[in-house]
Design a protein around this motif. Structure first.
Motif, PDB file in Angstrom:
ATOM      1  N   ARG A 166      13.193  57.071 113.350  1.00 21.03           N
ATOM      2  CA  ARG A 166      13.966  57.993 112.500  1.00 21.03           C
ATOM      3  C   ARG A 166      13.043  58.755 111.554  1.00 21.03           C
ATOM      4  O   ARG A 166      13.194  59.955 111.349  1.00 21.03           O
ATOM      5  N   HIS A 167      12.085  58.067 110.994  1.00 18.85           N
ATOM      6  CA  HIS A 167      11.130  58.664 110.068  1.00 18.85           C
ATOM      7  C   HIS A 167      10.313  59.751 110.778  1.00 18.85           C
ATOM      8  O   HIS A 167      10.156  60.865 110.270  1.00 18.85           O
ATOM      9  N   SER A 168       9.801  59.438 111.953  1.00 17.67           N
ATOM     10  CA  SER A 168       9.013  60.394 112.728  1.00 17.67           C
ATOM     11  C   SER A 168       9.853  61.602 113.134  1.00 17.67           C
ATOM     12  O   SER A 168       9.395  62.747 113.058  1.00 17.67           O
ATOM     13  N   PHE A 169      11.072  61.337 113.560  1.00 17.09           N
ATOM     14  CA  PHE A 169      11.997  62.404 113.964  1.00 17.09           C
ATOM     15  C   PHE A 169      12.210  63.379 112.814  1.00 17.09           C
ATOM     16  O   PHE A 169      12.059  64.591 112.968  1.00 17.09           O
TER      17      PHE A 169
ATOM     18  N   SER B 111      22.279  65.631 107.952  1.00 14.02           N
ATOM     19  CA  SER B 111      23.513  65.407 108.700  1.00 14.02           C
ATOM     20  C   SER B 111      23.257  64.631 109.991  1.00 14.02           C
ATOM     21  O   SER B 111      23.986  63.697 110.321  1.00 14.02           O
ATOM     22  N   LEU B 112      22.201  65.012 110.714  1.00 11.53           N
ATOM     23  CA  LEU B 112      21.880  64.332 111.970  1.00 11.53           C
ATOM     24  C   LEU B 112      21.589  62.850 111.769  1.00 11.53           C
ATOM     25  O   LEU B 112      21.968  62.015 112.591  1.00 11.53           O
ATOM     26  N   LEU B 113      20.910  62.531 110.673  1.00 19.94           N
ATOM     27  CA  LEU B 113      20.539  61.141 110.425  1.00 19.94           C
ATOM     28  C   LEU B 113      21.617  60.371 109.676  1.00 19.94           C
ATOM     29  O   LEU B 113      21.507  59.167 109.480  1.00 19.94           O
ATOM     30  N   GLY B 114      22.658  61.074 109.254  1.00 22.13           N
ATOM     31  CA  GLY B 114      23.777  60.410 108.598  1.00 22.13           C
ATOM     32  C   GLY B 114      23.535  60.038 107.149  1.00 22.13           C
ATOM     33  O   GLY B 114      24.179  59.131 106.630  1.00 22.13           O
ATOM     34  N   TYR B 115      22.612  60.733 106.509  1.00 19.12           N
ATOM     35  CA  TYR B 115      22.349  60.459 105.096  1.00 19.12           C
ATOM     36  C   TYR B 115      23.414  61.118 104.237  1.00 19.12           C
ATOM     37  O   TYR B 115      23.756  62.281 104.436  1.00 19.12           O
ATOM     38  N   GLU B 116      23.928  60.393 103.267  1.00 18.90           N
ATOM     39  CA  GLU B 116      24.896  60.965 102.343  1.00 18.90           C
ATOM     40  C   GLU B 116      24.198  61.742 101.235  1.00 18.90           C
ATOM     41  O   GLU B 116      24.702  62.751 100.764  1.00 18.90           O
TER      42      GLU B 116
ATOM     43  N   TYR C 196      11.087  62.840 103.174  1.00 18.39           N
ATOM     44  CA  TYR C 196      10.334  63.410 104.285  1.00 18.39           C
ATOM     45  C   TYR C 196       9.696  64.730 103.894  1.00 18.39           C
ATOM     46  O   TYR C 196       8.622  65.068 104.375  1.00 18.39           O
ATOM     47  N   THR C 197      10.339  65.483 103.035  1.00 13.09           N
ATOM     48  CA  THR C 197       9.772  66.750 102.570  1.00 13.09           C
ATOM     49  C   THR C 197       8.470  66.479 101.832  1.00 13.09           C
ATOM     50  O   THR C 197       7.477  67.172 102.028  1.00 13.09           O
TER      51      THR C 197
END
Length: 60
Positions: free
Chosen positions: A7-10, A26-31, A39-40
């Motif tokens: 997930r981190h790499s993605f 949204s893709l990773l489901g983070y609220e 990641y930024t």
């Protein structure tokens, strides 16, 4: 490789490719956008060490 690493790499690769952080969130489901901001920080951290290929040109 763990699921967390994947997930981190993605997320990191998507940001480096110029994808909008809101879509990644949204893709990773983070609220929270704060989670995606991690990641930024990682992707911009390496920018200091980048060197332009133009710096290698021997122009007289």
């Amino acid at each position: 490789m763990t699921v967390h690493t994947l997930r981190h790499s993605f997320a990191t690769h998507m940001l480096e490719d110029g994808k909008d952080a809101r879509y990644i969130q949204s893709l990773l489901g983070y609220e929270s956008s704060k989670t995606t901001e991690i990641y930024t920080h990682i992707t911009t951290k390496g920018m200091k060490n980048l060197k332009s290929t133009l710096d290698d040109l021997d122009i007289d």
